[in-house]
Write an enzyme that holds these catalytic residues in place. Structure first.
Site, PDB file in Angstrom:
ATOM      1  N   PRO A 168       0.777  -1.251   0.000  1.00  0.00           N
ATOM      2  CA  PRO A 168       0.000   0.000   0.000  1.00  0.00           C
ATOM      3  C   PRO A 168       0.804   1.294   0.000  1.00  0.00           C
ATOM      4  O   PRO A 168       0.779   2.071   0.957  1.00  0.00           O
ATOM      5  CB  PRO A 168      -0.832  -0.141   1.270  1.00  0.00           C
ATOM      6  N   CYS A 169       1.468   1.576  -1.105  1.00  0.00           N
ATOM      7  CA  CYS A 169       2.223   2.817  -1.233  1.00  0.00           C
ATOM      8  C   CYS A 169       1.290   4.038  -1.223  1.00  0.00           C
ATOM      9  O   CYS A 169       1.735   5.141  -0.923  1.00  0.00           O
ATOM     10  CB  CYS A 169       3.093   2.800  -2.478  1.00  0.00           C
TER      11      CYS A 169
END
EC number: 2.1.1.63
Length: 160
Positions: free
Chosen positions: A123-124
């Site tokens: 989850p950047c």
């Protein structure tokens, strides 16, 4: 390497992987992809497709997949740290750099974050600017905003 293209609320999504795990999940910016939606999902990618659908439906908050992204040792370290950011939470690039042990590496951390090949799964999108701004996102800031709103426990009510 097997691949498939599926439709998501944020556009067409290409998934690549093999028996060693999921190597990449990318959002495609082309309308031409519409005609390439995969009718048959390779068995190696089935779990990923199912889990992505569950995520978009709101029933999945954490992915449980065998991942096999390609990157440098430093990139791998950053991507592992990204996986630790909980659903519905955000972290600044500065805080992520501190967690990794070098506040001066903020640009390198941001660069590794931008090269994340596993859209949503790693989850950047949960990494934001120190001032709370939605800085940089390879998939486009409109997608980052959508993902953060999707994960937010505080849903905006319609006034009309």
């Amino acid at each position: 390497m097997k691949s498939c293209i599926i439709k998501s609320p944020l556009g067409f999504t290409k998934i690549m992987g093999d028996d060693d795990g999921i190597a990449s999940v990318t959002v495609l910016n082309s309308k031409a992809s519409e005609e390439k939606i995969t009718d048959i999902i390779p068995v190696e990618l089935e779990d990923c497709v199912i889990q992505l659908h569950e995520y978009f439906e709101g029933s999945r908050k954490q992915f449980n997949l065998n991942l096999n992204p390609k990157g440098t040792d430093f990139q791998q370290k950053v991507w592992k740290a990204l996986e630790q950011i909980p659903y519905g939470k955000t972290l600044s690039y500065l805080d992520l750099s501190k967690q990794l042990g070098d506040v001066k590496a903020i640009r390198a951390v941001a660069n590794a974050n931008g090269k994340n090949p596993l859209w949503i799964i790693v989850p950047c999108h949960r990494v934001i600017g120190s001032d709370g701004s939605l800085t940089g996102y390879a998939g486009g800031l409109h997608r980052k905003k959508w993902l953060l709103e999707h994960e937010s426990p505080y849903k905006q009510q319609s006034l009309f």
